[in-house]
Write an enzyme that holds these catalytic residues in place. Sequence first.
Site, short mmCIF file in Angstrom:
data_model
loop_
_atom_site.label_atom_id
_atom_site.label_comp_id
_atom_site.label_asym_id
_atom_site.label_seq_id
_atom_site.Cartn_x
_atom_site.Cartn_y
_atom_site.Cartn_z
N HIS A 99 0.80 -1.23 0.00
CA HIS A 99 0.00 0.00 0.00
C HIS A 99 0.83 1.28 0.00
O HIS A 99 0.27 2.37 0.01
CB HIS A 99 -0.94 0.02 1.20
CG HIS A 99 -0.22 0.25 2.51
ND1 HIS A 99 0.43 -0.74 3.17
CD2 HIS A 99 -0.04 1.37 3.24
CE1 HIS A 99 0.98 -0.26 4.27
NE2 HIS A 99 0.71 1.03 4.34
C1 UD1 Z 1 -1.83 5.47 6.17
C2 UD1 Z 1 -0.48 5.92 6.76
C3 UD1 Z 1 0.55 4.81 6.54
C4 UD1 Z 1 0.05 3.48 7.06
C5 UD1 Z 1 -1.30 3.16 6.45
C6 UD1 Z 1 -1.86 1.87 6.99
C7 UD1 Z 1 0.07 8.32 6.67
C8 UD1 Z 1 0.87 9.32 5.95
N1 UD1 Z 1 0.03 7.09 6.08
O1 UD1 Z 1 -1.66 5.33 4.77
O2 UD1 Z 1 1.73 5.16 7.24
O3 UD1 Z 1 0.98 2.48 6.76
O4 UD1 Z 1 -2.21 4.24 6.75
O5 UD1 Z 1 -3.06 1.53 6.39
O6 UD1 Z 1 -0.47 8.60 7.70
N2 UD1 Z 1 -9.12 5.15 2.41
C9 UD1 Z 1 -10.35 4.57 2.43
N3 UD1 Z 1 -10.85 4.22 3.65
C10 UD1 Z 1 -10.21 4.42 4.81
C11 UD1 Z 1 -8.96 5.01 4.76
C12 UD1 Z 1 -8.41 5.38 3.55
O7 UD1 Z 1 -10.97 4.35 1.42
O8 UD1 Z 1 -10.75 4.06 5.88
C13 UD1 Z 1 -8.53 5.49 1.08
C14 UD1 Z 1 -8.83 6.90 0.66
O9 UD1 Z 1 -8.97 6.89 -0.72
C15 UD1 Z 1 -7.55 7.63 1.02
C16 UD1 Z 1 -6.49 6.57 0.78
O10 UD1 Z 1 -7.13 5.34 1.15
O11 UD1 Z 1 -7.37 8.76 0.24
C17 UD1 Z 1 -5.26 6.75 1.61
O12 UD1 Z 1 -5.57 6.89 3.00
P1 UD1 Z 1 -4.54 7.69 3.97
O13 UD1 Z 1 -5.01 7.60 5.37
O14 UD1 Z 1 -4.29 9.05 3.41
O15 UD1 Z 1 -3.20 6.92 3.80
P2 UD1 Z 1 -2.88 5.37 3.79
O16 UD1 Z 1 -2.36 5.01 2.45
O17 UD1 Z 1 -4.03 4.58 4.34
#
Ligand code: UD1
Length: 371
Positions: free
Chosen positions: A213
């Site tokens: 991811h």
């Molecule tokens: C985040 C953390 C990363 C961690 C990961 C674990 C940061 C910078 N990154 O990355 O260190 O390893 O979590 O999972 O804090 N989304 C959903 N549903 C959710 C959450 C996210 O659909 O419940 C999707 C959204 O499109 C979002 C994307 O995932 O834009 C990324 O989510 P985000 O929290 O920004 O970063 P992660 O890649 O999850």
Amino acid sequence: MKLILVAGARPNFMKIAPLIRAIGIHNGKHKGLGTTIRSLLVHTGQHYNLEMSKAFFRNLSLPDPDINLEVGSGSHAAQTAQILLRFETVCEQEAPDWVVVVGDVNSTMASTLVAAKMGIRVAHVEAGLRSFDRSMPEEINRLVTDALADLLFTPSEDADANLLCEGVPASKIKRVGNIMIDTLLLHINEARRRKPFEQFGLMPKEYAFVTLHRPSNVDDGASLACIMDCLERMSGLIPIVFAVHPRTRKNLLQHDLWKDRGKRRLILCNPLGYHDSIGIIDQARFVLTDSGGIQEETTFLRVPCLTLRPNTERPITITKGTNKLTSLGTLHEDIEVILLCGEVPQGGVPELWDGLTGERIIGSLIEHHCL
Ligand code: UD1
């Protein structure tokens, strides 16, 4: 003593659970005598999907958050800014003695910044880890959090050394061990009992488990296409279960890469709950990942792990554990070595990864509170 515990994203929940448990143990032992701890659980809402958040609260028997900031997804700046604004109000209203943050996600860094500016003491659990790669958002979060925290709870010796090199006084650094292992030890029997590989029609040690991811692997369409081709080839050697993170799913769909592949030997599924995840890791022939936590879980469970990254902030999983860095260029060869060699890599479990980290942290917070 009043604590605010902050959790925001999936990897935070298994690090918060042992703290809540240790607080319960402490308060039970010291009924009316000595320091009683009041704690408030704040969920920033960085992760919000059922499978990324609520499922973990359920699996880990975590209480519902006292406060949910509901910040949701957004750019780094937008997400951080929302946490800053909303968490400041919470700190004003609650006036805690300590804010306790875990890991290296945006929620960790943003809540630390709020507390430090308000003169509230911050304790960072999982301090001192460094990949020395500032293109990783988490590395920026680690640097900022550790620069501002008052107490730095580290998992391993390398983390202490990193902090000392950065000029952090030794008096602020406490090596307490790996908090994730507290949770792993508590739940491994239930995870094994569930035999989660059976839902995919697989047998123990006859499949590989994959999670990917990191933005550097999955955000670019060309790189993601190469990874999927590689996984398809890899599924010729061994069946694969690939638990797809929402970020990865979005990119696979956007680049038309989510399709039936590898004659059903490459199984794409939704993110797994906590028990299914560690249960499937435990019986995997090997794991391919770019997650930080899974590098540690595989080391503890003595399962070979290939980390698809040029570096790791958890070098002890390589020097002491079962982890090896890999790249798309070397992956096939690395897998063949694992499959040909019957032995699990030698190594051991790092010191203090023993299930008692939560209690050490709470003990240390009380000690500092009384100083
Ligand atoms: C985040 C953390 C990363 C961690 C990961 C674990 C940061 C910078 N990154 O990355 O260190 O390893 O979590 O999972 O804090 N989304 C959903 N549903 C959710 C959450 C996210 O659909 O419940 C999707 C959204 O499109 C979002 C994307 O995932 O834009 C990324 O989510 P985000 O929290 O920004 O970063 P992660 O890649 O999850």
